[in-house]
Design an enzyme around this catalytic site. Structure first.
Site, PDB file in Angstrom:
ATOM      1  N   THR A 183       0.860  -1.183   0.000  1.00 15.56           N
ATOM      2  CA  THR A 183       0.000   0.000   0.000  1.00 15.56           C
ATOM      3  C   THR A 183       0.898   1.235   0.000  1.00 15.56           C
ATOM      4  O   THR A 183       2.125   1.129  -0.004  1.00 15.56           O
ATOM      5  CB  THR A 183      -0.912   0.021   1.241  1.00 15.56           C
ATOM      6  OG1 THR A 183      -0.131   0.377   2.398  1.00 15.56           O
ATOM      7  CG2 THR A 183      -1.554  -1.335   1.482  1.00 15.56           C
ATOM      8  N   CYS A 184       0.277   2.397   0.035  1.00 12.24           N
ATOM      9  CA  CYS A 184       1.087   3.619   0.029  1.00 12.24           C
ATOM     10  C   CYS A 184       1.906   3.768   1.310  1.00 12.24           C
ATOM     11  O   CYS A 184       2.906   4.483   1.331  1.00 12.24           O
ATOM     12  CB  CYS A 184       0.202   4.849  -0.176  1.00 12.24           C
ATOM     13  SG  CYS A 184      -1.036   5.090   1.112  1.00 12.24           S
ATOM     14  N   ASN A 185       1.497   3.084   2.372  1.00  7.44           N
ATOM     15  CA  ASN A 185       2.189   3.243   3.647  1.00  7.44           C
ATOM     16  C   ASN A 185       3.012   2.034   4.074  1.00  7.44           C
ATOM     17  O   ASN A 185       3.726   2.103   5.072  1.00  7.44           O
ATOM     18  CB  ASN A 185       1.187   3.567   4.763  1.00  7.44           C
ATOM     19  CG  ASN A 185       0.676   4.978   4.675  1.00  7.44           C
ATOM     20  OD1 ASN A 185       1.422   5.884   4.320  1.00  7.44           O
ATOM     21  ND2 ASN A 185      -0.598   5.186   4.961  1.00  7.44           N
TER      22      ASN A 185
ATOM     23  N   GLU B  68      -7.912   3.142  11.016  1.00  6.48           N
ATOM     24  CA  GLU B  68      -8.531   3.411   9.706  1.00  6.48           C
ATOM     25  C   GLU B  68      -9.014   2.101   9.083  1.00  6.48           C
ATOM     26  O   GLU B  68      -8.350   1.062   9.192  1.00  6.48           O
ATOM     27  CB  GLU B  68      -7.558   4.162   8.789  1.00  6.48           C
ATOM     28  CG  GLU B  68      -6.242   3.451   8.506  1.00  6.48           C
ATOM     29  CD  GLU B  68      -6.281   2.671   7.208  1.00  6.48           C
ATOM     30  OE1 GLU B  68      -7.334   2.664   6.544  1.00  6.48           O
ATOM     31  OE2 GLU B  68      -5.264   2.050   6.878  1.00  6.48           O
TER      32      GLU B  68
ATOM     33  N   GLN C 240      -9.653   1.293   5.820  1.00  7.97           N
ATOM     34  CA  GLN C 240      -9.277   0.916   4.458  1.00  7.97           C
ATOM     35  C   GLN C 240      -8.277  -0.244   4.421  1.00  7.97           C
ATOM     36  O   GLN C 240      -8.275  -1.046   3.495  1.00  7.97           O
ATOM     37  CB  GLN C 240      -8.681   2.115   3.703  1.00  7.97           C
ATOM     38  CG  GLN C 240      -9.683   3.182   3.334  1.00  7.97           C
ATOM     39  CD  GLN C 240     -10.009   4.092   4.510  1.00  7.97           C
ATOM     40  OE1 GLN C 240      -9.253   4.162   5.475  1.00  7.97           O
ATOM     41  NE2 GLN C 240     -11.131   4.774   4.435  1.00  7.97           N
TER      42      GLN C 240
ATOM     43  N   ALA D 240      -8.772   7.015  -9.706  1.00  9.92           N
ATOM     44  CA  ALA D 240     -10.164   6.686  -9.374  1.00  9.92           C
ATOM     45  C   ALA D 240     -10.227   5.474  -8.454  1.00  9.92           C
ATOM     46  O   ALA D 240     -11.214   4.749  -8.433  1.00  9.92           O
ATOM     47  CB  ALA D 240     -10.964   6.433 -10.649  1.00  9.92           C
TER      48      ALA D 240
END
Length: 418
Positions: A49-51, A114, A116, A190
């Site tokens: 993921t981005c993190n 979170e 997500q 998106a």
């Protein structure tokens, strides 16, 4: 068999390193195939993921297992191990189980609690299922982690307030512009994060939203929901000058918005200021863009301060959630230990069946040769008993000779002796 979890995240590595070790969706299938080709790996899941980028593995227990796994990770991303050594964390067995359950429950996220991340973990798990990359232990662990995350959500207030990277990006925009009613926002991508951003922005009655995506079809459903326009990435150059705020999160491996493009944009805007928030890893916006006058560029790491402010109310719930994770991880490890006995039990039963079959065959042969049936049966039961109790008797004698009372008690208990 050993369970491992290793990787880097927002707490151990800057975005500049995280983007170099991220697995793009297009490369994930090849990565899983390559990882399973390693001799010690029985199954694996890649979470990117981005993190964070993490590997969850079931491996054959070997002395150099860490070096082999890290070498594979570095080779796949063309990195030298020294570049990772200060950022990489490594968990084994109980610690690995605990880590995954914490990750799935949002306890290890940039934004505490979170939601997500659970969807991202489920997606990573599904990718491994499709690629037949799972061992039975890993499959059981991930399914259990999903249940733990649900329990944490149900029994605690960890998700009581809407805090996420998407929320933080919108909060940053509100801090700078105060009101979003009169601004135009350009969303690049998106995916799930942009969907959340768009919904937050709609709640704040943004004047105009434009969604730029590689294909119009992927963005159209979201655009219809939030009342936005849709353009392709190829049209970015024409629309950037109209945007007061740009929020970008795509899976592109290369920057989409460069310095040259932004210089043209600022000229067209007559140097009116722009807020740009890049929440993609790898980055969508070249870092040099942030050096241009009247451009205020923020990356994922820059959102940390905003997120910290919103975490306070979740700390008490996190204590309760950690307790749940500790209990659940201990239960899972108890199951794992029980599984290690299954093969031993199977071998013991197979051995007993083999002895029984051997003794029965000999007895039948003796009967067929005309020996007295009663004598044959008596000999069968006697020999069968002697064969079956030989190993336990030897173990009891050895424990007694060694003066090992603890082992003696264990053996007595396993034999059903009071």
């Amino acid at each position: 068999m050993t369970l491992l979890a290793l990787g880097i995240n927002h707490k151990t590595a800057p975005v500049s390193l995280r983007e170099r070790i991220a697995f793009s969706p297009d490369a994930l299938g090849d990565a899983l195939h390559s990882m399973l080709a390693q001799p010690l790996v029985q199954g694996g899941v890649v979470l990117s993921t981005c993190n964070r980028t993490e590997l969850y593995l079931s491996v054959d227990e070997r002395e150099n297992q860490r070096e082999q796994v890290v070498d594979w990770l570095c080779q796949f991303h063309h990195l030298h191990p020294d570049e990772l050594k200060n950022s990489l964390y490594w968990h084994q067995d109980n610690a690995a189980v605990n880590h995954l359950m914490r990750v799935a429950s949002g306890l290890d996220s940039l934004v505490l609690g979170e939601p997500q991340i659970l969807g991202q973990v489920k997606k990573a798990f599904a990718e491994s299922q499709r690629g037949h990359s799972l061992s039975s232990e890993l499959e059981r662990l991930f399914q259990r982690s999903f249940s733990v995350a649900k329990r944490v959500r149900t029994e605690t207030d960890i998700g009581a307030s809407a805090v996420s990277v998407a929320f933080a990006a919108c909060a940053l925009a509100r801090q700078i512009f105060e009101s979003l009613v009169g601004v135009t926002v350009l969303l690049v991508g998106a995916g799930e994060t942009i969907e959340l951003v768009a919904r937050h922005l709609r709640e704040h009655q943004v004047k105009r939203m434009v969604i730029a995506n590689r294909t119009r079809e992927r963005a159209q459903a979201l655009a219809t929901e939030v009342g936005a326009e849709v353009i392709t990435l190829g049209e970015l150059d024409d629309y950037l000058a109209q945007a007061d705020i740009v929020i970008s999160s795509t899976a592109s491996t290369l920057p989409i918005i460069g310095k040259g493009m932004m210089e043209r944009t600022l000229k067209a805007r007559r140097n009116q200021p722009m807020l740009m928030v890049d929440i993609a890893v790898p980055r969508d916006i070249e870092p040099e863009v942030g050096k241009l006058p009247n451009v205020y560029l923020y990356s994922v790491d820059d959102l940390h301060a905003i997120i910290q402010h919103n975490m306070a109310q979740r700390q008490a719930a996190a204590v309760q959630a950690e307790s749940i994770v500790q209990q659940e991880s201990a239960d899972f490890m108890a199951w794992m230990r029980a599984q290690s006995a299954v093969e031993t039990i199977r071998e013991y039963r197979s051995q007993a069946d083999a002895i029984r079959a051997e003794m029965t065959a000999k007895a039948l042969t003796a009967i067929q040769q005309g020996n007295d049936v009663e004598a044959v049966l008596d000999a069968l039961t006697s020999r069968l008993t002697n064969r079956l109790i030989h190993a336990p008797t030897t173990a009891l004698q050895q424990a007694a000779r060694d003066g090992d009372l603890n082992r003696l008690h264990i053996l007595r208990d396993s034999l059903g002796l009071d």
